[in-house]
Design a protein around this motif. Structure first.
Motif, mmCIF file in Angstrom:
data_model
loop_
_atom_site.group_PDB
_atom_site.id
_atom_site.type_symbol
_atom_site.label_atom_id
_atom_site.label_comp_id
_atom_site.label_asym_id
_atom_site.label_seq_id
_atom_site.Cartn_x
_atom_site.Cartn_y
_atom_site.Cartn_z
ATOM 1 N N VAL A 530 0.719 -1.086 -0.038
ATOM 2 C CA VAL A 530 -0.009 -0.152 -0.017
ATOM 3 C C VAL A 530 0.931 1.276 0.035
ATOM 4 N N ARG A 531 1.085 1.906 -0.864
ATOM 5 C CA ARG A 531 1.686 3.045 -1.184
ATOM 6 C C ARG A 531 0.882 4.372 -0.549
ATOM 7 N N ASP A 532 -0.281 4.248 -0.175
ATOM 8 C CA ASP A 532 -0.991 5.580 0.365
ATOM 9 C C ASP A 532 -2.173 5.175 1.150
ATOM 10 N N PHE A 533 -2.312 5.588 2.286
ATOM 11 C CA PHE A 533 -3.600 5.108 3.030
ATOM 12 C C PHE A 533 -3.911 6.447 3.724
ATOM 13 N N SER A 534 -5.292 6.634 3.476
ATOM 14 C CA SER A 534 -6.028 7.809 4.139
ATOM 15 C C SER A 534 -7.240 7.542 4.736
ATOM 16 N N ALA A 535 -7.675 8.080 5.896
ATOM 17 C CA ALA A 535 -9.100 7.832 6.693
ATOM 18 C C ALA A 535 -9.481 9.146 6.734
ATOM 19 N N VAL A 536 -10.791 9.376 6.602
ATOM 20 C CA VAL A 536 -11.539 10.468 6.712
ATOM 21 C C VAL A 536 -12.837 10.445 7.516
ATOM 22 N N VAL A 537 -13.020 11.257 8.328
ATOM 23 C CA VAL A 537 -14.323 11.418 9.291
ATOM 24 C C VAL A 537 -15.094 12.697 8.903
ATOM 25 N N ASN A 538 -16.214 12.547 8.946
ATOM 26 C CA ASN A 538 -16.976 13.923 8.565
ATOM 27 C C ASN A 538 -18.221 14.088 9.253
ATOM 28 N N HIS A 539 -18.610 15.169 9.707
ATOM 29 C CA HIS A 539 -19.866 15.173 10.098
ATOM 30 C C HIS A 539 -20.592 16.624 9.563
ATOM 31 N N ILE A 540 -21.944 16.477 9.127
ATOM 32 C CA ILE A 540 -22.552 17.549 8.668
ATOM 33 C C ILE A 540 -24.118 17.671 9.405
ATOM 34 N N ASP A 546 -36.306 27.852 11.331
ATOM 35 C CA ASP A 546 -37.231 27.597 12.299
ATOM 36 C C ASP A 546 -36.993 26.421 13.218
ATOM 37 N N ASP A 547 -35.645 26.191 13.082
ATOM 38 C CA ASP A 547 -34.809 25.283 14.050
ATOM 39 C C ASP A 547 -35.326 23.636 13.696
ATOM 40 N N TYR A 548 -35.919 23.623 12.764
ATOM 41 C CA TYR A 548 -36.148 22.050 11.895
ATOM 42 C C TYR A 548 -34.876 21.492 11.549
ATOM 43 N N LEU A 549 -34.475 20.359 12.063
ATOM 44 C CA LEU A 549 -33.117 19.517 11.567
ATOM 45 C C LEU A 549 -33.327 18.996 10.369
ATOM 46 N N LEU A 550 -32.467 19.553 9.538
ATOM 47 C CA LEU A 550 -32.589 19.134 8.213
ATOM 48 C C LEU A 550 -31.573 17.750 7.750
ATOM 49 N N SER A 551 -30.518 17.948 8.894
ATOM 50 C CA SER A 551 -29.604 16.678 8.559
ATOM 51 C C SER A 551 -28.768 16.603 9.767
ATOM 52 N N ASN A 552 -28.214 15.416 9.832
ATOM 53 C CA ASN A 552 -27.279 15.134 11.020
ATOM 54 C C ASN A 552 -26.710 13.796 10.691
ATOM 55 N N ILE A 553 -25.356 14.003 9.717
ATOM 56 C CA ILE A 553 -24.896 12.915 9.090
ATOM 57 C C ILE A 553 -23.388 12.667 9.674
ATOM 58 N N PHE A 554 -22.957 11.451 9.760
ATOM 59 C CA PHE A 554 -21.716 11.061 10.044
ATOM 60 C C PHE A 554 -21.111 10.097 8.885
ATOM 61 N N ASN A 555 -19.957 10.661 8.298
ATOM 62 C CA ASN A 555 -19.428 9.903 7.264
ATOM 63 C C ASN A 555 -18.153 9.251 7.735
ATOM 64 N N SER A 556 -17.598 8.443 7.180
ATOM 65 C CA SER A 556 -16.372 7.907 7.342
ATOM 66 C C SER A 556 -15.835 6.996 6.069
ATOM 67 N N MET A 557 -14.572 7.188 5.814
ATOM 68 C CA MET A 557 -14.150 6.591 4.560
ATOM 69 C C MET A 557 -12.659 6.150 4.643
ATOM 70 N N PHE A 558 -12.257 5.066 4.193
ATOM 71 C CA PHE A 558 -10.996 4.593 4.251
ATOM 72 C C PHE A 558 -10.468 4.275 2.814
ATOM 73 N N SER A 559 -9.241 4.886 2.386
ATOM 74 C CA SER A 559 -8.785 4.736 1.135
ATOM 75 C C SER A 559 -7.435 4.181 1.042
ATOM 76 N N LEU A 560 -7.263 3.204 0.126
ATOM 77 C CA LEU A 560 -5.936 2.655 0.028
ATOM 78 C C LEU A 560 -5.546 2.740 -1.238
ATOM 79 N N THR A 561 -4.360 3.378 -1.693
ATOM 80 C CA THR A 561 -3.889 3.011 -2.934
ATOM 81 C C THR A 561 -2.596 2.353 -3.158
ATOM 82 N N PHE A 562 -2.671 1.289 -3.961
ATOM 83 C CA PHE A 562 -1.394 0.287 -3.888
ATOM 84 C C PHE A 562 -0.268 0.742 -4.712
ATOM 85 N N THR A 563 0.824 -0.200 -4.651
ATOM 86 C CA THR A 563 1.941 0.244 -5.360
ATOM 87 C C THR A 563 1.497 0.165 -6.964
#
Length: 847
Positions: A530-540, A546-563
């Motif tokens: 694996v020549r490159d590894f990355s991990a991303v976490v994200n919250h939207i 009017d205070d109505y909740l439109l989104s409450n989202i949790f994202n996670s991603m793991f990316s591998l790029t091989f040689t």
């Protein structure tokens, strides 16, 4: 916000004015004017290159970061009063393996699958903008404009020359870049510009650069080395003129329902052919090496640079890129975090009415003018004015009885700090006979601590029909090179913000917080291939005012790029229960913003795997699975297969399938008349349905390129969509209190007479959505494009375009051949069979 800005200015007093000085202090090239110039033939045997200092200290970016390149590169630069001249000797121990690929000019994704060389020039020396000139081993050119330090506008076109040659030592490049293709405000006797040089060796996936920073540093133009001793530049005043003529034939063979409610089998045939000539003109006037005036009338781009096929059933219009030459000059000057100037607004019809197929109008740009430039005190300025008028569909006639639409956009910005930061103000105004709107904005972009800290901000104030609105944007991003990146953005738009007459904003009435963290490591898994590894976490997180909740989202991603540059991405998305506060009725082109529907929690898992797209054979496949708390399930399958057949041709095909089940898909507001003691009153019932959805999309692409500038492009797309509606429910609100979900137990639903089969329609019911074509129970569409182009002279081309579109809505199609052979029958369906042939020629003059 004001405290942040004051801190930035205070910090700038103590900062070094040269970003990344410690990494590039020795990257300096003294250019000379020896009174000689080369013949641009790629041979490097001209006497002007003798006894000229060369650049040969390059470093690998990939695959072995910060190592010595496996092949030598030698670059020389000279000048005369009118241009820069570049020679590059690109040594290669195996010249027979040099990847030469013939592609369209400016098609960098395809060009990148070959060996290439580029030089980028920061002629303003502002550390944020530059002009990039790239040529590959087959001699194909690509150019672009770099802005905001790390961004790139790939549609920019310059006028420059290049030639390549090959020999036993590798391949060679010669370039001539006229000063008139660059913009610069400093024409002193001894100027200094930023410069960077890059080389790519395809078979080794080897990136080579002149200036290399710690890996993961967010920097582009600000890292450039220096080109010094630029002297005696002629302040040319030139005029570029590009007229075009386009001849076209459009043929329609459509069968449409007469009944607007699509309830009766009553049709008419819309069968016509029309011819039209189009003539237009672009003019570019160089008042100086920095101040440019652009003029245009009837600019054309729709038939040649086609927008991608788009089927959009939402309230939000599709964002298309700009491709017209007039707008591309200095277009990035008007770029702001909140898009106040979406240039595609100029040329679309603000009065377009959806579903009015025969009466819909296009808009033509009668005339537009633009002036842009930058002063020696680092103030950039731009002004655009334009007038458009509607064109009656299926004719070449202007709608002189209709209104003209007038646009005005102004922009000023001032560079601060080390030059790669700025503050700016923007103003826009739109008016026609029916409405008027204006917007004013302040924005600022700041790079601090050697680009580790990035701040982007904007405040806007809109005025439309006497109603004022506010909006704001703030983004922070902090990076630790090659390790961690932390970022957060905040958006706020009140209910009255209105910028879409000239700008582009998906929605107002929004508060949105987006936070992310990125971990990157290119050594941790190297022993595993694996020549490159990355991990991303994200919250939207977002809500309306009017205070109505439109989104409450949790994202996670793991990316591998091989040689071997294959990749594997795995992601998960958790979306918590929220609300949808806008119900869009496609059949009426109406948006209801006072009805709130609940959206269930959902989990989405996706895996994507593919290999290097520069390989001879390449693929990309992905699978996505979604489940909600209500038991709804959905799957998405995607497969792309492609081949770089030869150095001058490639082919690819893809298949996409989306299948799922919705329990609460919004259909219609149905109107009920109720008799009471006071008379008759009306009530809207907002109807939802269970919907079984299936989408399929097949595409095929083929490109063939010839050395004489002739190109062939073929594109075929077949799209199917089907919906099966049942189990109806109604959205209810009691005393302003939200129901959990639409109810199937209301009196209106229990009566169950609000939908009727065709032939049984009366005043008490509407047509069943499974037979109502505007709900697209069955929809099939085919698109076919064939484009032949020939660049017969510099920046001058001839095009031949043939297009076919066939669409059937409302009829159950068995398979592809059934679709091809289908003829209209007596059901509630419509057919479009349209085809077009265009020939266009343009020619570039330079005076």
């Amino acid at each position: 916000m004001n405290k942040i800005i004051l801190f930035i200015f205070f910090f700038s007093l103590f900062g070094n004015n040269e970003p990344f000085y410690n990494y590039k202090h020795d990257k300096v090239y003294e250019i000379i004017n020896n009174g000689l110039i080369p013949l641009i033939d790629g041979k490097l045997n001209d006497s002007c290159w003798l006894n000229v200092e060369d650049i040969n200290s390059f470093t690998q970016l990939e695959p072995n970061y910060n190592n010595i390149p496996t092949e030598n590169t030698v670059v020389k630069i000279i000048q005369d009063d009118y241009a820069l001249y570049i020679s590059a000797q690109l040594y290669d121990k195996s010249p027979s393996l040099i990847a030469q690929k013939y592609v369209n000019r400016d098609d960098f994704p395809s060009l990148s699958k070959s060996d290439w060389f580029s030089i980028s020039i920061d002629s303003h020396h502002d550390h944020q903008t530059a002009y990039n000139f790239t040529v590959n081993a087959a001699g194909v050119q690509f150019d672009s404009f770099l802005f905001d330090d790390t961004d790139e506008e790939m549609n920019w076109d310059g006028i420059w020359q290049s030639m390549v040659s090959t020999d036993d030592n590798g391949w060679n490049v010669e370039m001539r870049i006229p000063f008139s293709s660059l913009r610069f405000s400093d024409i002193k006797k001894d100027s200094e510009w930023g410069i960077d040089i890059h080389r790519y060796i395809h078979r080794k996936n080897e990136d080579i650069d002149w200036v290399v920073l710690p890996k993961g540093t967010s920097a582009g133009v600000s890292k450039f080395g220096h080109l010094r001793n630029i002297k005696n530049i002629e302040n040319e005043r030139t005029i570029e003129v590009m007229p075009y003529i386009s001849m076209g034939q459009m043929s329609y063979d459509d069968i449409l329902l007469n009944d607007l409610n699509k309830e009766k089998e009553d049709y008419h045939s819309y069968n016509t052919t029309f011819y039209y000539p189009k003539i237009g003109l672009d003019i570019k006037v160089h008042l100086s090496n920095n101040t440019i005036v652009d003029l245009t009338t009837f600019p054309d781009f729709g038939q040649i640079e086609s927008d991608p096929a788009d089927i959009n059933f939402t309230y939000y219009d599709t964002y298309f890129e700009e491709k017209r030459n007039f707008f591309l000059e200095n277009i990035t000057l008007f770029d702001t975090p909140i898009d106040l100037f979406h240039s595609r607004r100029i040329g679309e019809n603000p009065d377009y009415e959806i579903n009015q197929y025969e009466n819909s109008k296009e808009a033509l740009v009668l005339g537009a003018a633009k002036v842009t430039g930058k002063t020696e005190s680092d103030i950039s300025y731009g002004l655009i004015t334009a007038t458009t008028m509607g064109q009656i569909r299926s004719t070449s006639l202007l709608d002189f009885d209709g209104p003209t639409h007038n646009y005005l956009i102004g922009r000023l910005s001032k560079d601060i700090l080390a030059g790669n930061s700025y503050i700016g103000i923007t103003g826009t105004n739109f008016n026609n006979s029916e409405r008027r709107s204006s917007v004013i904005s302040y924005d600022g972009l700041y790079y601090l601590f050697n680009n580790r800290l990035f701040i982007d901000s904007q405040l806007i104030y809109s005025m439309s029909e006497g109603i004022n609105g506010l909006g704001a944007f703030l983004e922070f991003e902090y990076s630790i090179p090659n390790l961690v990146q932390l970022g957060s953005s905040l958006e706020y738009y009140d209910k009255n913000l209105s910028i879409n007459d000239i700008g582009y904003l998906i929605r107002n009435d929004l508060f949105k917080l987006n936070t992310k963290a990125v971990y990157h490591n290119d050594k941790m898994l190297l022993n595993l291939g694996v020549r490159d590894f990355s991990a991303v976490v994200n919250h939207i997180f977002s809500k309306n005012n009017d205070d109505y909740l439109l989104s409450n989202i949790f994202n996670s991603m793991f990316s591998l790029t091989f040689t071997n540059y294959s990749f594997l991405d795995i992601s998960h998305r958790l979306s918590l229960e929220s609300y949808e506060d806008r119900l869009y009725v496609f059949t009426e082109d109406t948006l209801y913003m006072d009805k709130i529907g609940k959206t269930p929690s959902s989990n989405t898992f996706q895996i994507d795997f593919g290999n290097d797209p520069t390989d001879r054979l390449f693929f990309d496949c992905s699978f996505t699975n979604t489940k909600t708390d209500l038991g709804e399930k959905g799957n998405k399958y995607f497969l792309l297969l492609g081949a770089n057949v030869t150095e001058d041709s490639d082919v690819s095909m893809s298949f996409l399938k989306i299948a799922g089940n919705e329990k609460f898909r919004f259909l219609d507001p149905l109107l009920e008349e109720i008799e009471n003691d006071l008379g008759t009153s009306t009530v809207n019932h907002f109807i939802f349905s269970n919907s079984k959805n299936i989408n399929n999309k097949f595409t095929f692409r083929y490109n063939k390129f010839f050395q004489n500038g002739v190109n062939i492009q073929l594109y075929h797309e077949y799209f199917t969509e089907s919906h099966l509606y049942n189990n109806y429910s109604e959205l209810t609100m009691d005393d302003g209190v939200l129901s959990d979900y639409p109810s199937s137990n209301t009196e209106y639903i229990i009566d169950n007479n609000f939908y009727c089969l065709p032939g049984n329609i009366d005043d008490e019911c509407s047509i069943d959505p499974n037979y109502y074509i505007y709900h697209f129970p069955n929809y099939n569409e085919l698109n076919f494009n064939l484009i032949l182009s020939w660049e017969y002279s510099k920046k001058s081309s001839i095009y031949f375009i043939y297009k076919i579109r066939k669409a059937i809505v409302g009829h159950d199609i068995a398979d592809y051949m059934d679709f091809i052979n289908h003829k209209h029958s007596d059901d509630l369906s419509e057919i479009w069979k349209d085809q077009a042939v265009y020939v266009k020629m343009d020619y570039w003059f330079d005076f």
